[in-house]
Design an enzyme around this catalytic site. Structure first.
Site, PDB file in Angstrom:
ATOM      1  N   HIS A 143       0.813  -1.223   0.000  1.00  9.49           N
ATOM      2  CA  HIS A 143       0.000   0.000   0.000  1.00  9.49           C
ATOM      3  C   HIS A 143       0.847   1.274   0.000  1.00  9.49           C
ATOM      4  O   HIS A 143       0.729   2.116  -0.887  1.00  9.49           O
ATOM      5  CB  HIS A 143      -0.926   0.013   1.220  1.00  9.49           C
ATOM      6  N   ALA A 144       1.696   1.421   1.019  1.00  3.35           N
ATOM      7  CA  ALA A 144       2.487   2.647   1.145  1.00  3.35           C
ATOM      8  C   ALA A 144       3.470   2.775  -0.012  1.00  3.35           C
ATOM      9  O   ALA A 144       3.650   3.868  -0.578  1.00  3.35           O
ATOM     10  CB  ALA A 144       3.230   2.652   2.478  1.00  3.35           C
TER      11      ALA A 144
ATOM     12  N   CYS B   2      -6.802  -6.779   3.104  1.00  3.21           N
ATOM     13  CA  CYS B   2      -8.061  -6.703   3.840  1.00  3.21           C
ATOM     14  C   CYS B   2      -9.193  -7.404   3.086  1.00  3.21           C
ATOM     15  O   CYS B   2     -10.274  -7.610   3.640  1.00  3.21           O
ATOM     16  CB  CYS B   2      -8.437  -5.250   4.123  1.00  3.21           C
TER      17      CYS B   2
ATOM     18  N   THR C 296       9.335   1.195   2.649  1.00  7.57           N
ATOM     19  CA  THR C 296       7.932   0.781   2.789  1.00  7.57           C
ATOM     20  C   THR C 296       7.902  -0.754   2.848  1.00  7.57           C
ATOM     21  O   THR C 296       7.255  -1.408   2.029  1.00  7.57           O
ATOM     22  CB  THR C 296       7.077   1.318   1.624  1.00  7.57           C
TER      23      THR C 296
ATOM     24  N   LYS D  41      -1.599 -13.122   5.087  1.00  4.55           N
ATOM     25  CA  LYS D  41      -1.053 -11.785   4.891  1.00  4.55           C
ATOM     26  C   LYS D  41      -1.085 -11.353   3.428  1.00  4.55           C
ATOM     27  O   LYS D  41      -1.526 -10.257   3.109  1.00  4.55           O
ATOM     28  CB  LYS D  41       0.400 -11.756   5.410  1.00  4.55           C
TER      29      LYS D  41
ATOM     30  N   THR E 229      12.535  10.115   8.456  1.00  8.97           N
ATOM     31  CA  THR E 229      13.111   9.386   9.579  1.00  8.97           C
ATOM     32  C   THR E 229      14.148  10.272  10.257  1.00  8.97           C
ATOM     33  O   THR E 229      14.366  11.425   9.856  1.00  8.97           O
ATOM     34  CB  THR E 229      13.773   8.080   9.117  1.00  8.97           C
TER      35      THR E 229
ATOM     36  N   ASP F 158      17.352  12.272   4.262  1.00 12.08           N
ATOM     37  CA  ASP F 158      17.079  11.666   2.947  1.00 12.08           C
ATOM     38  C   ASP F 158      16.562  10.236   3.031  1.00 12.08           C
ATOM     39  O   ASP F 158      16.484   9.537   2.017  1.00 12.08           O
ATOM     40  CB  ASP F 158      18.319  11.708   2.039  1.00 12.08           C
TER      41      ASP F 158
ATOM     42  N   ASP G 246       3.106   0.186   7.230  1.00  9.81           N
ATOM     43  CA  ASP G 246       3.164  -0.719   8.383  1.00  9.81           C
ATOM     44  C   ASP G 246       4.547  -0.846   9.006  1.00  9.81           C
ATOM     45  O   ASP G 246       4.688  -1.405  10.092  1.00  9.81           O
ATOM     46  CB  ASP G 246       2.697  -2.124   7.974  1.00  9.81           C
TER      47      ASP G 246
ATOM     48  N   LEU H 288      -2.589  -0.068   9.414  1.00 15.06           N
ATOM     49  CA  LEU H 288      -3.834  -0.031   8.649  1.00 15.06           C
ATOM     50  C   LEU H 288      -3.536   0.436   7.226  1.00 15.06           C
ATOM     51  O   LEU H 288      -2.683   1.304   7.013  1.00 15.06           O
ATOM     52  CB  LEU H 288      -4.839   0.943   9.287  1.00 15.06           C
TER      53      LEU H 288
ATOM     54  N   PHE I 200     -31.616  17.059   8.197  1.00 15.93           N
ATOM     55  CA  PHE I 200     -32.678  16.124   8.565  1.00 15.93           C
ATOM     56  C   PHE I 200     -33.495  15.784   7.322  1.00 15.93           C
ATOM     57  O   PHE I 200     -33.946  16.665   6.592  1.00 15.93           O
ATOM     58  CB  PHE I 200     -33.592  16.742   9.633  1.00 15.93           C
TER      59      PHE I 200
END
Length: 452
Positions: free
Chosen positions: A10-11, A42, A110, A132, A270, A274, A280, A297, A423
């Protein structure tokens, strides 16, 4: 600018695609040890349960798509060493065994996470599987065809979704967890009690408050799961105990949490210049506690990956932190949660209170209406909203996203009471149930005696 990316789920996919679009002149190389990228893990339970027929829909990118963006995609390549000071890495081609070095100006880490696998006795037996990635899901589907008694270890989202999928496929299913409640990280007892009852009604055996001690088998295959409180027949076991960040490559080179999650600032940097990280493999800034935490997530991952690209040259767009918002559907119940539960707030040392309401989500004069149960957790002194949980047979889970925004913006319960919601009898009441929860927790007003 030479950009190296390690890992492409994902990342990684978000970082690569956005970096390629924002900096077309950049030389981007991605190293991925699997033979596929961007798998939506997922969706495994949906695939296993047969709701998703075509697994290709669970991929949202491919090496071919990255190639079209000018990215050099090295599939089945594992990075085995990184020197962040000299800006060099060593990679191995997993198909040929060839090793080589590469350099980078910017490094994007990642590497994701990997399932926790304790060293149980008998762990080497056949038919003890992980859940996984895409290859795992295919193996689970294939092995489940011959299995009658399936044991799932771990009652988080993945474990609970899998036991439902197996039960719907006609299997005898047992769910084991060391905690006394399922989904205990996400929901308070008012919600887990109902969900546990639903699982039991469908014939799923719950073995809670007990730890696995060993696996027993014959002819090299698992036959039994032994716990601190009993023994359970099994010809297939799925381990869903949790995840740990996959960050050994950078140990001792960047700041990490105790569990190995890389600490990044609001620009995904970090502690080493660089070197960026997302997904995750990282900690996130958790707004309810105002501290760094490990919350793996997919939603966090895609946001962080996108922000890496935006901040690669200079700090541009900051990360707002997360509430850990999530949702799950178990049989007919739609469930969602954000932020802290009442239990986790107290564990974090926060003096918290809560309000819980159950009411029909739209007027009773409508042809149909369903009850919704909503719990909102807030800090006693400041009255700041900390978290919320929702359950209903009606699909109302998007309301939890609204509470997530409230937490993001440090809103109080009295503000929730009077937020402007529309409403319309098809959808809600003059007081939306979110308003109702806020009204239930309004502060007391001064008495006439104190005024005079």
């Amino acid at each position: 600018m030479k950009v190296a990316v390690i890992g492409c789920t994902h990342a990684g996919t978000a970082a690569i695609v956005n970096t390629a679009k924002l900096y077309p002149e950049a030389e981007i190389t991605v190293y991925e040890r699997n033979d596929n990228i961007s798998f939506l893990s997922c969706g495994i339970a949906l695939y296993v349960g047969g709701m998703v027929k075509d697994p290709h829909g669970l991929f949202y990118s491919s090496p071919e798509q990255l190639d079209q963006l000018g990215v050099t995609t090295k599939m089945r390549h594992e990075v085995i060493a990184v020197d962040t000071d000299s800006k060099r890495l060593t990679a191995r081609n997993l198909e040929t065994g060839e090793q080589f070095e590469d350099t980078f100006d910017k490094l994007i880490v990642t590497t994701g996470s990997w399932p926790i696998v304790p060293k149980f006795e008998g762990i080497e037996l056949e038919n003890i599987l992980l859940s996984k990635n895409y290859n795992h899901s295919n193996t689970i589907i294939e092995r489940a065809k011959q299995a009658n008694h399936i044991v799932v270890v771990g009652a988080g989202y993945i474990g609970v979704e899998l036991v439902e999928a197996f039960q719907l496929n006609g299997k005898q299913v047992t769910l084991i967890d060391a905690e006394e409640r399922i989904l205990s990280k996400y929901l308070d007892p008012e919600f887990t009690d109902k969900t546990e009852a639903s699982l039991k009604e469908h014939g799923i055996k719950l073995a809670l408050s007990q730890k696995v001690t060993k696996f027993e088998g014959s002819e090299g295959k698992v036959r039994k799961v032994v716990t601190t409180h009993g023994e359970y027949e099994a010809d297939l076991v799925i381990l869903c105990i949790g995840f740990r960040p996959n960050t050994d490559l950078l140990k001792g080179q960047v700041e990490m949490l105790e569990n190995g999650a890389i600490v990044v600032d609001e620009y995904m940097r970090t502690s080493k210049q660089d070197v960026y990280a997302a997904g995750d493999s990282c900690s996130v800034f958790y707004n309810p506690t105002q501290k760094h935490a490990y919350i793996p997530l997919a939603t966090n991952a895609v946001r962080m990956g996108t922000l890496v690209a935006r901040n690669l040259i200079a700090p541009t767009v900051s990360y707002m932190g997360t509430q850990g918002t999530s949702g799950i559907k178990i049989y007919e119940d739609n469930i969602a949660a954000t932020g802290l539960t009442e239990v986790s707030a107290k564990e974090a040392g926060i003096d918290a209170d809560s309000v819980i309401i159950t009411e029909n989500y739209r007027p009773e004069f409508m042809p149909t209406f369903e009850p919704v149960t909503l719990k909102v957790v807030f800090e006693k002194e400041s009255r700041r909203i900390l978290g919320a949980q929702l359950m209903s047979k009606a699909e109302l889970t998007q309301s939890i996203n609204t509470i997530s925004v409230c937490i993001q913006n440090n809103m109080k319960m009295e503000q929730l009471a009077f937020i402007d919601f529309f409403f319309q009898p098809h959808y809600n009441k003059p007081w939306n149930f979110l308003n109702t929860a806020g009204l239930e927790a309004l502060p007391s007003v001064p008495s006439l005696e104190t005024v005079h």
